[in-house]
Write an enzyme that holds these catalytic residues in place. Structure first.
Site, short mmCIF file in Angstrom:
data_model
loop_
_atom_site.label_atom_id
_atom_site.label_comp_id
_atom_site.label_asym_id
_atom_site.label_seq_id
_atom_site.Cartn_x
_atom_site.Cartn_y
_atom_site.Cartn_z
N LYS A 66 0.84 -1.21 0.00
CA LYS A 66 0.00 0.00 0.00
C LYS A 66 0.87 1.25 0.00
O LYS A 66 0.57 2.23 -0.69
CB LYS A 66 -0.92 0.00 1.22
CG LYS A 66 -2.10 -0.93 1.06
CD LYS A 66 -2.87 -1.12 2.34
CE LYS A 66 -3.93 -2.18 2.14
NZ LYS A 66 -4.49 -2.72 3.35
N GLN A 114 -5.42 -2.60 9.35
CA GLN A 114 -5.04 -3.88 8.75
C GLN A 114 -5.55 -5.04 9.60
O GLN A 114 -5.29 -5.10 10.80
CB GLN A 114 -3.52 -3.94 8.59
CG GLN A 114 -3.02 -5.13 7.84
CD GLN A 114 -3.52 -5.19 6.39
OE1 GLN A 114 -3.53 -4.18 5.69
NE2 GLN A 114 -3.96 -6.35 5.96
N ASP A 140 -11.55 1.44 3.04
CA ASP A 140 -11.67 -0.01 2.84
C ASP A 140 -13.13 -0.42 2.59
O ASP A 140 -13.38 -1.53 2.13
CB ASP A 140 -11.18 -0.76 4.10
CG ASP A 140 -9.85 -1.46 3.88
OD1 ASP A 140 -9.46 -1.63 2.70
OD2 ASP A 140 -9.21 -1.84 4.88
#
Ligand code: NAP
Length: 294
Positions: free
Chosen positions: A52, A96, A119
């Site tokens: 990322k 995460q 997300d």
């Protein structure tokens, strides 16, 4: 049969994003900023976050990674999330997953301001997605839709069979494919581990989305000639011939299924690169503040 090249498509999209960001910066605006929260030392998560960071560089974004020891408490983590929610210089952030066992992931995700939930996991975004309202769409399903779109694959009226019903892939891709949109407008069947006659159901599919995490599960006798096959699976399988000692394996028996399909995504190089790309697109949208203005 045509291979859907997710790697090339993702590179093209990142170039498009980078050009838009360069124009923003040229006009005196600050670039988008994506933050990531990483708890503990999980190897897979480290790699994913490193990818990322690299994608942010490619797109001209600022990025920051907040690392915490796996002894952090749930309340401390939520306090960090509140800080990011309120930070005007952070446009979007991700937490995460997986988190350590003592932390309730649902409570943590719910604490994210949905305006910064790039997300697309926060329940407000999930709910908005399900009723077709503007929202941050979760990255992997959004990447699949982008591939169908960019390859001009007709979806209207087609029967799509989704294997897997997870919150991050199966359910949201089913939602997107059933919506009155192009790509979309499919008749969707969602299968899971209790589904009976999976093979017969798959044989009726014009589009198969395999997202179950079982290497090479989908065989050629499950696929109708000319079907479109999207392989989401990425399982590490031991491979002594590789320096890493493993290779990534999809949910589709590619070598045998490919010759029956009209389109197929390889693993690696199919859906995977599109996931991070979708995250970049969401972060740019967050920076522009346009998603929820309608
Ligand atoms: P998950 O949460 O483990 O869900 C797997 C789903 O598959 C579940 O709904 C499960 O059914 C179903 N399933 C398992 N075995 C089955 C079987 N034999 N027959 C029919 N259905 C079965 O997995 P996930 O997070 O959705 O991920 C799926 C795969 O995609 C994994 O390989 C993952 O690594 C990969 N992935 C890739 C990306 C990417 O960017 N390329 C992103 C996300 C995930 P039940 O609900 O009944 O248990």
């Amino acid at each position: 049969m045509q291979i859907i090249d997710g790697k090339k498509t993702a590179q093209d999209i990142k170039k498009e994003i980078a050009a838009e960001v360069a124009a923003m910066v040229e006009a005196g605006q600050r670039p988008p900023h994506l933050a990531a929260i990483l708890v503990g030392n999980d190897g897979g998560s480290e790699t994913y976050v490193a990818n990322k960071v690299k994608a942010c560089e490619d797109c001209g974004f600022e990025s920051s990674t907040l690392r915490f020891d796996d002894t952090i408490t749930e309340d401390q983590l939520i306090a960090e999330i509140q800080r990011l929610n309120e930070d005007p210089n952070v446009d979007g952030f991700i937490v995460q997953l997986p988190l350590p066992k003592h932390i309730n992931e649902e409570r943590v995700i719910e604490a994210i301001d949905y305006h910064k939930d790039v997300d697309g996991f926060q329940p407000i975004n999930v709910g908005r997605l399900s009723i077709g309202l503007p929202c941050f769409k979760s990255a992997t399903p959004s990447g699949i839709i982008e591939l169908l779109d960019r390859y001009g694959i007709e979806t209207k009226g087609k029967h799509a069979v989704v294997i897997g019903r997870s919150n991050i892939v199966g359910k949201p891709i089913a939602m997107l494919l059933m919506q009155k949109a192009q790509p979309g407008d499919c008749t969707v069947t969602v299968c899971h581990s209790s589904t009976k006659n999976l093979k017969e159901i798959c044989l009726q599919a014009d589009i198969v989305i395999a997202a179950l995490g079982r290497p090479e599960f989908v065989k050629e006798d499950m696929i109708k000639p000319g079907a479109v096959v999207i392989d989401v699976g990425t399982t590490r399988v031991p491979d002594a011939s590789r320096p890493s000692g493993y290779r990534l394996c999809g949910d589709v028996d590619y070598a045998n299924v490919a010759e029956k399909c009209s389109f197929i995504t390889p693993v690696p190089g199919g859906v995977g690169p599109m996931t991070i790309c979708s995250l970049m697109k969401n972060t740019l949208l967050a920076r522009k503040g346009e998603v929820f203005n309608f």
